[in-house]
Design an enzyme around this catalytic site. Structure first.
Site, mmCIF file in Angstrom:
data_model
loop_
_atom_site.group_PDB
_atom_site.id
_atom_site.type_symbol
_atom_site.label_atom_id
_atom_site.label_comp_id
_atom_site.label_asym_id
_atom_site.label_seq_id
_atom_site.Cartn_x
_atom_site.Cartn_y
_atom_site.Cartn_z
ATOM 1 C CG ASP A 49 40.975 37.361 34.659
ATOM 2 O OD1 ASP A 49 42.126 37.105 34.276
ATOM 3 O OD2 ASP A 49 40.730 37.958 35.720
ATOM 4 C CD GLU A 144 41.613 37.276 30.233
ATOM 5 O OE1 GLU A 144 42.659 37.311 30.908
ATOM 6 O OE2 GLU A 144 40.871 38.267 30.073
#
Length: 357
Positions: A49, A144
């Site tokens: 992320d 992610e």
């Protein structure tokens, strides 16, 4: 996950792992590790992320920014370099909006769908029973986690991270108003034609070295430019030809190869129109049919807005508006049933987009 599956995933994401256990971990859900032990992908999601935010901002600054001065650096054989103040072609608000679109849940989930790799998630029994791999949030997490695994495996190699982000996300579709998104078009065509996605193989190459030109297949080649660093070979199920494109990044090489494939299909009169996608447009299936067209890249996912009113007798009346980002038209449905109001709005929108074609 066996070696064949690992190779397929690595080809799709444009990165080869030195430590393949990190790749397997990126696909391992917490539900599986709770039942079987071992590490899951949650920390990799956290890392990915943050890495995604960084490489997207870096990409935006490179695409839309430049410095106020240029000079020739004779210590580097006269190479032109930039200095001075930083100038952006877009303001903060515009950059923020593009970044928001690039990293949002739907965008990352669509990227995983286009890569065709959610199938390889390693899940516990509960997740399997719930078909959790179809969840947008789970696909977002997987994207992610993969980027987080690449960050660790490459020792935070920014070029490797940016390269993989470009291959997986294809951000040019959102950053630029291209007439044809060749990568998305070829993915949609292949999915509709065979139920399978195209395969991508990346190879390093340079003007100083030997071009990657496979001779064991019928191939159509792109044009190699002076600053070319990569070749991409695209294989489409059911098509005999392989398409080899070149570019200074893996993403540009893939775009070039996809363009060649698109032009071949167009020349052979093999491209689908939007009308070919839906065999029987009808009221009862209109919501799903409209979403199929969206998933295949013809337009964004339809948005539905509901409002409840009441008639003179106090009975509920549902009003539904259907809108699509790329279309100026808004369609309306009205019924005592919320579901039927949605169907009516969807059917009218489906009719509109098919007639528009």
């Amino acid at each position: 996950m066996d070696e064949k599956e690992i190779k397929f995933i690595q080809d799709q994401i444009g990165y080869t792992f030195k430590n393949q256990e990190l790749l397997v971990q990126a696909f391992t859900r917490r539900s599986y590790s709770m039942e079987n032990g071992g590490q899951d992908n949650e920390v990799l999601e956290f890392i990915g992320d943050k890495a995604l935010d960084f490489v997207v901002v870096k990409q935006l600054s490179e695409e839309f920014g430049h410095y106020s001065k240029k000079y020739q650096n004779w210590e580097k054989w006269g190479k032109t370099e930039e200095t001075g103040t930083f100038i952006s072609d877009l303001d903060e608000g515009e950059l923020t909006e593009i970044k928001k679109q690039l990293v949002q849940k739907n965008t990352l989930a669509d990227a995983i769908d286009n890569l065709g790799i959610a199938y390889y998630l390693i899940m516990g029994k509960g997740d399997v029973e719930k078909n959790i791999q179809d969840s947008l949030s789970v696909k977002e997490d997987l994207f992610e986690a993969i980027l987080g695994a690449i960050a660790l495996d490459s020792n935070w190699d920014i070029e490797a991270l940016q390269d993989s982000m470009n291959v997986m996300l294809n951000p040019g579709e959102l950053m630029f108003d291209e007439d044809v998104n060749y990568v998305a078009e070829i993915q949609a065509w292949s999915s509709a034609n065979s139920g399978n996605i195209p395969l991508h193989c990346f190879y390093p190459t340079s003007m100083q070295g030997t071009w990657y030109m496979p001779r064991h297949h019928m191939c159509i080649y792109g044009k190699a430019e002076q600053d070319t660093h990569f070749a991409c070979e695209v294989l489409i199920p059911g098509i005999d030809y392989h398409f080899v494109g070149y570019g200074r990044s893996k993403n540009l090489a893939r775009m070039d190869a996809s363009r060649l494939a698109y032009e071949y299909l167009k020349d052979e009169d093999m491209l689908f129109s939007i009308r070919d996608e839906i065999d029987d447009p009808n009221y009862n299936d209109s919501i799903g049919q409209l979403e199929i067209l969206a998933r295949r890249g013809y337009f964004s996912i339809p948005q539905y807005d509901f409002k409840e009113t009441h008639d003179e007798d106090g009975n509920p009346v549902w009003n539904c508006k259907c809108s699509i980002k790329e279309k100026d038209t808004v369609t309306n449905g009205r019924s005592s049933s919320k579901k039927d109001a949605k169907k009516q709005a969807a059917y009218d929108m489906l009719t509109f987009v098919l007639e528009e074609e």
